[in-house]
Scaffold this motif. Structure first.
Motif, PDB file in Angstrom:
ATOM      1  N   PRO A 185      38.829  40.244  31.032  1.00  0.00           N
ATOM      2  CA  PRO A 185      38.372  41.391  31.819  1.00  0.00           C
ATOM      3  C   PRO A 185      37.087  41.139  32.597  1.00  0.00           C
ATOM      4  O   PRO A 185      36.841  41.810  33.605  1.00  0.00           O
ATOM      5  CB  PRO A 185      38.157  42.477  30.756  1.00  0.00           C
ATOM      6  CG  PRO A 185      37.968  41.730  29.474  1.00  0.00           C
ATOM      7  CD  PRO A 185      38.838  40.527  29.594  1.00  0.00           C
ATOM      8  N   ASP A 186      36.262  40.196  32.175  1.00  0.00           N
ATOM      9  CA  ASP A 186      34.986  39.953  32.845  1.00  0.00           C
ATOM     10  C   ASP A 186      35.082  38.940  33.981  1.00  0.00           C
ATOM     11  O   ASP A 186      34.097  38.717  34.697  1.00  0.00           O
ATOM     12  CB  ASP A 186      33.936  39.481  31.827  1.00  0.00           C
ATOM     13  CG  ASP A 186      33.627  40.539  30.787  1.00  0.00           C
ATOM     14  OD1 ASP A 186      33.720  41.735  31.122  1.00  0.00           O
ATOM     15  OD2 ASP A 186      33.312  40.180  29.633  1.00  0.00           O
ATOM     16  N   ALA A 187      36.252  38.329  34.161  1.00  0.00           N
ATOM     17  CA  ALA A 187      36.404  37.345  35.228  1.00  0.00           C
ATOM     18  C   ALA A 187      36.267  38.030  36.586  1.00  0.00           C
ATOM     19  O   ALA A 187      36.770  39.131  36.796  1.00  0.00           O
ATOM     20  CB  ALA A 187      37.763  36.661  35.125  1.00  0.00           C
ATOM     21  N   VAL A 188      35.590  37.378  37.512  1.00  0.00           N
ATOM     22  CA  VAL A 188      35.388  37.956  38.840  1.00  0.00           C
ATOM     23  C   VAL A 188      36.713  37.962  39.613  1.00  0.00           C
ATOM     24  O   VAL A 188      37.389  36.934  39.708  1.00  0.00           O
ATOM     25  CB  VAL A 188      34.328  37.176  39.627  1.00  0.00           C
ATOM     26  CG1 VAL A 188      34.225  37.703  41.061  1.00  0.00           C
ATOM     27  CG2 VAL A 188      32.970  37.280  38.939  1.00  0.00           C
ATOM     28  N   ALA A 189      37.061  39.120  40.155  1.00  0.00           N
ATOM     29  CA  ALA A 189      38.271  39.239  40.966  1.00  0.00           C
ATOM     30  C   ALA A 189      37.944  39.259  42.447  1.00  0.00           C
ATOM     31  O   ALA A 189      38.656  38.648  43.249  1.00  0.00           O
ATOM     32  CB  ALA A 189      39.031  40.510  40.596  1.00  0.00           C
ATOM     33  N   LEU A 190      36.846  39.944  42.807  1.00  0.00           N
ATOM     34  CA  LEU A 190      36.623  40.264  44.204  1.00  0.00           C
ATOM     35  C   LEU A 190      35.131  40.302  44.502  1.00  0.00           C
ATOM     36  O   LEU A 190      34.338  40.806  43.709  1.00  0.00           O
ATOM     37  CB  LEU A 190      37.241  41.642  44.482  1.00  0.00           C
ATOM     38  CG  LEU A 190      37.435  42.138  45.903  1.00  0.00           C
ATOM     39  CD1 LEU A 190      38.395  41.239  46.669  1.00  0.00           C
ATOM     40  CD2 LEU A 190      37.971  43.571  45.881  1.00  0.00           C
ATOM     41  N   ILE A 191      34.769  39.747  45.667  1.00  0.00           N
ATOM     42  CA  ILE A 191      33.390  39.791  46.149  1.00  0.00           C
ATOM     43  C   ILE A 191      33.379  40.568  47.455  1.00  0.00           C
ATOM     44  O   ILE A 191      34.044  40.197  48.420  1.00  0.00           O
ATOM     45  CB  ILE A 191      32.821  38.377  46.340  1.00  0.00           C
ATOM     46  CG1 ILE A 191      32.841  37.619  45.008  1.00  0.00           C
ATOM     47  CG2 ILE A 191      31.398  38.434  46.899  1.00  0.00           C
ATOM     48  CD1 ILE A 191      32.570  36.137  45.128  1.00  0.00           C
ATOM     49  N   ASP A 192      32.646  41.669  47.462  1.00  0.00           N
ATOM     50  CA  ASP A 192      32.575  42.575  48.596  1.00  0.00           C
ATOM     51  C   ASP A 192      31.762  41.965  49.730  1.00  0.00           C
ATOM     52  O   ASP A 192      30.948  41.056  49.498  1.00  0.00           O
ATOM     53  CB  ASP A 192      31.909  43.878  48.113  1.00  0.00           C
ATOM     54  CG  ASP A 192      31.990  44.993  49.124  1.00  0.00           C
ATOM     55  OD1 ASP A 192      33.064  45.612  49.226  1.00  0.00           O
ATOM     56  OD2 ASP A 192      30.980  45.247  49.814  1.00  0.00           O
ATOM     57  N   PRO A 193      31.960  42.421  50.991  1.00  0.00           N
ATOM     58  CA  PRO A 193      31.118  41.929  52.087  1.00  0.00           C
ATOM     59  C   PRO A 193      29.618  42.105  51.839  1.00  0.00           C
ATOM     60  O   PRO A 193      28.806  41.347  52.373  1.00  0.00           O
ATOM     61  CB  PRO A 193      31.576  42.782  53.284  1.00  0.00           C
ATOM     62  CG  PRO A 193      32.996  43.095  52.984  1.00  0.00           C
ATOM     63  CD  PRO A 193      33.043  43.297  51.498  1.00  0.00           C
TER      64      PRO A 193
ATOM     65  N   GLN B 180      30.055  42.194  43.301  1.00  0.00           N
ATOM     66  CA  GLN B 180      31.273  41.673  42.686  1.00  0.00           C
ATOM     67  C   GLN B 180      31.934  42.743  41.838  1.00  0.00           C
ATOM     68  O   GLN B 180      31.299  43.661  41.334  1.00  0.00           O
ATOM     69  CB  GLN B 180      30.948  40.458  41.814  1.00  0.00           C
ATOM     70  CG  GLN B 180      30.322  39.302  42.566  1.00  0.00           C
ATOM     71  CD  GLN B 180      30.029  38.117  41.663  1.00  0.00           C
ATOM     72  OE1 GLN B 180      30.149  38.199  40.439  1.00  0.00           O
ATOM     73  NE2 GLN B 180      29.656  36.999  42.259  1.00  0.00           N
ATOM     74  N   ILE B 181      33.244  42.615  41.672  1.00  0.00           N
ATOM     75  CA  ILE B 181      33.982  43.471  40.758  1.00  0.00           C
ATOM     76  C   ILE B 181      34.879  42.579  39.912  1.00  0.00           C
ATOM     77  O   ILE B 181      35.528  41.654  40.420  1.00  0.00           O
ATOM     78  CB  ILE B 181      34.804  44.547  41.511  1.00  0.00           C
ATOM     79  CG1 ILE B 181      35.462  45.512  40.525  1.00  0.00           C
ATOM     80  CG2 ILE B 181      35.830  43.922  42.442  1.00  0.00           C
ATOM     81  CD1 ILE B 181      36.096  46.725  41.192  1.00  0.00           C
ATOM     82  N   SER B 182      34.880  42.825  38.621  1.00  0.00           N
ATOM     83  CA  SER B 182      35.675  42.012  37.703  1.00  0.00           C
ATOM     84  C   SER B 182      37.113  42.519  37.662  1.00  0.00           C
ATOM     85  O   SER B 182      37.430  43.618  38.154  1.00  0.00           O
ATOM     86  CB  SER B 182      35.076  42.072  36.304  1.00  0.00           C
ATOM     87  OG  SER B 182      35.236  43.375  35.758  1.00  0.00           O
ATOM     88  N   TYR B 183      37.978  41.722  37.032  1.00  0.00           N
ATOM     89  CA  TYR B 183      39.366  42.151  36.861  1.00  0.00           C
ATOM     90  C   TYR B 183      39.438  43.445  36.064  1.00  0.00           C
ATOM     91  O   TYR B 183      40.208  44.357  36.389  1.00  0.00           O
ATOM     92  CB  TYR B 183      40.184  41.050  36.181  1.00  0.00           C
ATOM     93  CG  TYR B 183      40.762  40.054  37.161  1.00  0.00           C
ATOM     94  CD1 TYR B 183      42.033  40.238  37.698  1.00  0.00           C
ATOM     95  CD2 TYR B 183      40.031  38.939  37.552  1.00  0.00           C
ATOM     96  CE1 TYR B 183      42.574  39.329  38.610  1.00  0.00           C
ATOM     97  CE2 TYR B 183      40.560  38.021  38.463  1.00  0.00           C
ATOM     98  CZ  TYR B 183      41.828  38.233  38.984  1.00  0.00           C
ATOM     99  OH  TYR B 183      42.351  37.343  39.898  1.00  0.00           O
ATOM    100  N   GLY B 184      38.638  43.539  35.018  1.00  0.00           N
ATOM    101  CA  GLY B 184      38.647  44.760  34.208  1.00  0.00           C
ATOM    102  C   GLY B 184      38.205  45.973  34.996  1.00  0.00           C
ATOM    103  O   GLY B 184      38.804  47.057  34.891  1.00  0.00           O
TER     104      GLY B 184
END
Length: 520
Positions: A18-26, A30-34
């Motif tokens: 759940p703590d893995a990074v999924a997305l980096i915003d402009p 960052q937002i994690s998978y969880g």
């Protein structure tokens, strides 16, 4: 955990890491998978509570940001059709899509407030069904949608689908609508392995995807969502800038992206010392499509980045081809061979397959898949031969099965009974250093039927005048047969292309034909 044992699908990955990074915003946040799953679940539960059910449509006018991706995954897991609109459209144009798609909810970002308000009013949508990311008069805050729900997984989860509208270069746009698969989102995520596989991409493997095009384009949406489903980090750009992309590639060790030739040309226009500043050695597969790429531009990108530039030819309707960098060097100009799960044929006007080396209309089929243009059976059938469809492109196939595109059938010029393909002429003129962009098309001629017109956007600091026309014609004479030479060149201050590189040629061509009709 080995990559071949790693989970596939957003929700499975979130459960495992759940703590893995999924997305980096402009913005760099960052937002994690969880966290992504939590937000997507709340949005999905909020839309269910609002009354949306399987098969309903959600329309969004949103920029590249975390909230857009959350909305996409929310729709994906409760069986909604998600229609992301091109936010360059006017209010009435968006209103048409709201009405045609039978949107149950419209979500818009505050930066598109003016057109969103007009669209909602003209479409007659109730205020209760309008939600804003930010502040828009007459729209509810998007957080109102999730105020009374939790982030548990929705019940009766079933996979939704994008419903993307064609660009509408000939008449009103049509939504490409596929039957919903009727399976859990985790099962549907496995299909991304096959699509990325034909591009040479595998799950996990420390991949990082950078998205520099708007998330209302078919391929852009697919690449971002599949990347996340397969455990690839995604870096979002809001407004694409060539040097900023290089900086982000270096900072995040980007491995792959989906690009268009216009972006290649802008990258190549950077001073050599700027390009040399950034480390791009992490790149493994920079994929491009959506618009023809001039051979010299492709060659220069391969020389700079190495054989990591992969090209594909496909359509929103499904099916396609791929060619890798090393293959292109031995088959320059080709868009590749058919995917393993796609059929590609070149047919004549009677629907018969033509011999290898002969030109005709390109037809494709994605095995096991079907589509229809929403509310337009006539257009659906007109584009088909059996289960195969065409977008109107003309091409030929060589003896090895590599496809080459010549032009779109609607763009072909017939002058004095000779077929002339504007794309070939454009491909030569666009690499001239004083040309930023070019469009070639036919205009009326009393004797020949049509004559060749070139419309040029000069490079920065260059004046479009008779001297430039003479220079461009001299350049063209050395590279093109006489019958392919433009009879005249006009100049514009802006070329009507969308962010994905698609040229709206009718906007340039129609005024010439309208003037000719008035003169009769």
């Amino acid at each position: 955990m080995a990559d071949n044992e790693a989970p596939i699908g957003l929700w499975n990955i979130a459960r495992a890491t759940p703590d893995a990074v999924a997305l980096i915003d402009p913005s760099g946040s960052q937002i994690s998978y969880g966290e992504l799953v939590s937000r997507a679940n709340r949005l999905a539960n909020g839309m269910r509570a609002h009354g949306l059910s399987t098969g309903d449509t959600l329309v969004i006018a949103m920029p590249n940001c975390i909230e857009t991706v959350c909305l996409q995954f929310a729709a994906l897991q409760i069986g909604l059709y998600l229609a992301p609109v091109n936010w360059h459209l006017t209010g009435p144009e968006i209103a048409y899509i709201l009405g045609d798609s039978e949107a149950k909810i419209f979500v818009a970002d505050e930066r598109f407030a003016e057109s969103a308000v007009i669209a909602a009013r003209e479409a007659g949508m109730a205020a209760a069904d309008l939600f804003a990311h930010g502040s828009i008069d007459g729209f509810r805050d998007l957080d109102d949608l999730v105020a009374d729900v939790d982030d548990s997984e929705p019940s009766d989860r079933t996979t939704g689908a994008p419903m993307l509208y064609t660009s509408g270069t000939t008449g009103k746009p049509k939504g490409v609508r596929r039957p919903l698969p009727g399976v859990a989102p985790e099962q549907a995520a496995m299909g991304g392995i096959g699509f990325f596989g034909v591009m040479g991409l595998v799950p996990h493997d420390d991949h990082v995807h950078i998205c520099g095009s708007p998330l209302y384009h078919t391929a852009v949406v697919n690449f971002v969502m599949i990347s996340i489903q397969l455990g690839h980090n995604v870096v979002l750009m809001d407004k694409w800038d060539p040097e900023e992309m290089l900086r982000l590639i270096q900072e995040h060790r980007v491995t792959h992206s989906h690009m268009v030739p216009t972006q290649f040309r802008r990258l190549l226009a950077l001073p050599e010392e700027v390009r040399a500043t950034y480390d791009v050695s992490s790149l493994r597969n920079m994929i491009h499509g959506a618009a023809p790429c001039p051979r010299e531009v492709k060659q220069q990108m391969l020389e700079w980045w190495g054989p990591v530039v992969t090209e594909y030819y496909a359509a929103t309707e499904g099916g396609g081809t791929t060619i890798f960098g090393d293959e292109w060097l031995t088959h320059p100009g080709s868009v590749g061979k058919a995917w393993s799960y796609s059929i590609v044929k070149v047919l004549d006007d009677d629907g018969n397959e033509v011999p290898r080396g002969e030109s005709g209309q390109v037809y494709m089929e994605m095995k096991g898949s079907s589509f229809e243009y929403y509310k337009d059976k006539e257009k659906t059938q007109k584009a088909r031969v059996g289960n195969m469809f065409t977008t109107g492109d003309i091409g030929y196939m060589d003896d090895e099965g590599f496809l080459y595109l010549l032009d779109r059938k609607n763009d072909m010029i017939i002058s004095g009974g000779v077929n002339i393909y504007p794309a070939e002429i454009e491909g030569e003129l666009v690499v001239h250093p004083k040309v930023a962009d070019v469009a070639v098309f036919g205009v009326p001629h009393s004797d020949w039927g049509e004559e060749i017109k070139a419309v040029v956007l000069p490079a920065d600091g260059v004046v479009g005048d008779d001297a430039l026309s003479e220079e461009l014609m001299d350049y063209a004479r050395a590279r093109l047969a006489k019958f392919k030479l433009p009879r005249s060149i006009d100049y514009v201050d802006e070329m009507p292309r969308d962010d994905n590189g698609k040229l709206y040629k009718r906007k340039l061509r129609d005024p010439y034909w309208e003037r000719a009709e008035r003169a009769i």
